[in-house]
Design a protein around this motif. Structure first.
Motif, PDB file in Angstrom:
ATOM      1  N   SER A 361     -27.763 -40.815  23.949  1.00  0.00           N
ATOM      2  CA  SER A 361     -26.912 -40.301  24.965  1.00  0.00           C
ATOM      3  C   SER A 361     -26.743 -41.385  25.940  1.00  0.00           C
ATOM      4  CB  SER A 361     -26.990 -38.999  25.485  1.00  0.00           C
ATOM      5  OG  SER A 361     -28.168 -38.949  26.013  1.00  0.00           O
ATOM      6  N   THR A 364     -23.799 -44.079  25.303  1.00  0.00           N
ATOM      7  CA  THR A 364     -22.380 -43.696  25.451  1.00  0.00           C
ATOM      8  C   THR A 364     -22.197 -42.516  26.372  1.00  0.00           C
ATOM      9  OG1 THR A 364     -22.267 -42.486  23.361  1.00  0.00           O
ATOM     10  CG2 THR A 364     -21.846 -44.754  22.946  1.00  0.00           C
ATOM     11  N   GLN A 366     -23.030 -39.463  25.179  1.00  0.00           N
ATOM     12  CA  GLN A 366     -22.722 -38.435  24.407  1.00  0.00           C
ATOM     13  C   GLN A 366     -24.192 -38.232  23.298  1.00  0.00           C
ATOM     14  OE1 GLN A 366     -18.901 -38.312  22.471  1.00  0.00           O
ATOM     15  NE2 GLN A 366     -18.160 -39.246  24.158  1.00  0.00           N
ATOM     16  N   GLN A 368     -24.523 -37.144  20.106  1.00  0.00           N
ATOM     17  CA  GLN A 368     -24.108 -37.171  18.744  1.00  0.00           C
ATOM     18  C   GLN A 368     -23.873 -38.671  18.246  1.00  0.00           C
ATOM     19  OE1 GLN A 368     -22.082 -35.559  21.045  1.00  0.00           O
ATOM     20  NE2 GLN A 368     -22.782 -33.337  20.870  1.00  0.00           N
TER      21      GLN A 368
END
Length: 436
Positions: A361, A364, A366, A368
């Motif tokens: 994370s 970016t 995030q 995932q």
């Protein structure tokens, strides 16, 4: 769950002792600006490096861990069939420094257990070594290797190709630029032809034209592509004279003999036999404070030697090798190799980064995202070329006693070590010098 296809390509450039023509390359309009990294204000040593617990600088802390990682990784690759293909065993060539720097840079964007696995897999101890110290160590090491020395050229660095609609975290980009000196390019990966040309041109320039087609086929779903490279060009301190190079037998195995161009010279060299590890060691210096260790296992002892290499072994050789007159016969060769790192990283505990459990994370914003692939390509060239005058004069020495003979006519191991930073730059297991 969204997946970023993050391909990690690592290049361990060229090791050579002959001069190559300079490739000036070309400017890149989509290259982001780089910034100079400044370490935190602390007590500094005489080399202007910060000093941490135990009196060690970040570079010293880093190199100790990098060396442990290098020997651990070499043992895995050598014993695990990582150098096999349909034709049988293959030569091993890789740069442990290049691999560790790329995964350390990836750690800038890793969090939680993913971060812990990367640091532990690289032989760092997160409970004892602060992450900031690790990154400062890599910054100082990259600066030291790229700083230029007489008769030696090294270029180590990193580059990030990012989907042009993606917005990586600023903190990660700052770390990439300021700590690792990374270049950043915005790409349209769906335009695969143009992207491949850009990546291959970048790699070709960074490796002085020696790797001209690094990628052949880009997945249009790629969103981030990370390139790490290490190029080296060095001259022997005492060059081999080409006129003494002759075709001689090399015993690949008990059933296979090949003809190889065998270089020759006589001189005072550091050598010794390691009874514990059943091998003979030859140390040859390059200009610029870099040395090559050539390790010749006793007959039938290659696997034992490969599995017993360690920091302790290297320290022992540094203390016990002694100078004597030696007739040296060393194959002239160019070896290259490609390693798919995922399986080896699994073996050393770096697992989550390749799975849906990955927490990247910090790249970016995030969680995932995962690493879909990691490939390491390396090339090593050893030949006799160097300063013509030195080569001619090196054959004029007359020993006062009969020199011993050291012939590398069967599989051997070599390591290239920077004696200023004590970093292991390249490692190779040469099973067949005629293999390209």
């Amino acid at each position: 769950m969204k997946t970023i296809f993050l391909f990690l390509f690592l290049i361990a450039g060229i090791l050579a002792n002959n001069p190559y023509p300079y490739n000036s390359g070309y400017p890149n309009n989509n290259n982001c600006v780089n910034y100079q990294y400044e370490p935190s204000a602390q007590d500094m040593n005489h080399q202007n490096q910060p000093i941490y617990r135990g009196g060690q600088t970040p570079t010293e802390i880093l190199v100790n861990s990098n060396s442990n990682f290098a020997f651990k990784f070499f043992g895995l690759v050598s014993s695990n069939g990582g150098h096999w293909d349909q034709s049988g065993k293959k030569n091993i060539v890789f740069s442990p420094t290049c691999i560790s720097s790329a995964f350390a840079m990836l750690a800038l964007g890793a969090r939680a257990n993913t971060l812990d696995q990367i640091l532990r897999g690289l032989e760092f101890r997160p409970s004892e070594i602060k992450e900031r110290v690790i990154h400062e160590g890599f910054h100082d090491l990259i600066y030291a290797l790229n700083n230029g020395r007489s008769g030696l050229k090294m270029d180590m660095g990193n580059c990030l190709f990012v989907k042009n609609k993606l917005h990586p975290q600023q903190q990660f980009l700052n770390g990439l630029r300021n700590i690792y000196g990374g270049d950043i390019f915005m790409e349209n990966f769906k335009n695969t032809v143009e992207t491949e040309q850009h990546i291959n041109s970048y790699v070709e320039r960074k490796t002085q034209g020696k790797i001209s087609k690094f990628v052949d086929g880009i997945d249009p779903l790629t969103e981030i592509l990370l390139v790490s490279y290490f190029y080296m060009k060095a001259k022997w301190k005492i060059p081999f004279d080409p006129k003494y190079t002759q075709q001689r037998d090399f015993y690949v195995d008990p059933h296979t003999v090949v003809k190889v161009p065998m270089m020759f010279q006589i001189g005072m060299f550091e050598t010794g036999h390691d009874d514990e590890r059943s091998c003979t060691i030859l140390k040859l210096p390059y200009e610029g404070n870099v040395v090559a260790y050539f390790i010749l296992p006793d007959r039938g002892q290659l696997e034992k030697v490969a599995s017993s290499l360690s920091c302790r072994a290297l320290q022992t050789w540094k203390r016990t090798l002694s100078k004597s007159f030696v007739n040296v016969y060393l194959p002239k060769f160019m070896a290259s190799g490609e390693l798919k790192l995922k399986d080896f990283m699994y073996r050393i505990g770096i697992v989550d980064v390749f799975t849906d459990r990955a927490d990247l994370s910090g790249i970016t914003g995030q969680p995932q995202h995962r690493l879909s692939g990691a490939i390491h390509k390396a090339m090593m060239m050893i030949d006799e070329r160097g300063t013509e005058a030195a080569a001619a004069s090196s054959m004029d020495m007359v020993p006062m006693s009969v020199p011993s003979i050291l012939t590398f006519d069967r599989p051997f191991i070599t390591m290239i070590v920077d004696e200023i930073t004590h970093s292991i730059l390249f490692m190779a297991e040469i099973l067949n010098p005629t293999e390209k």
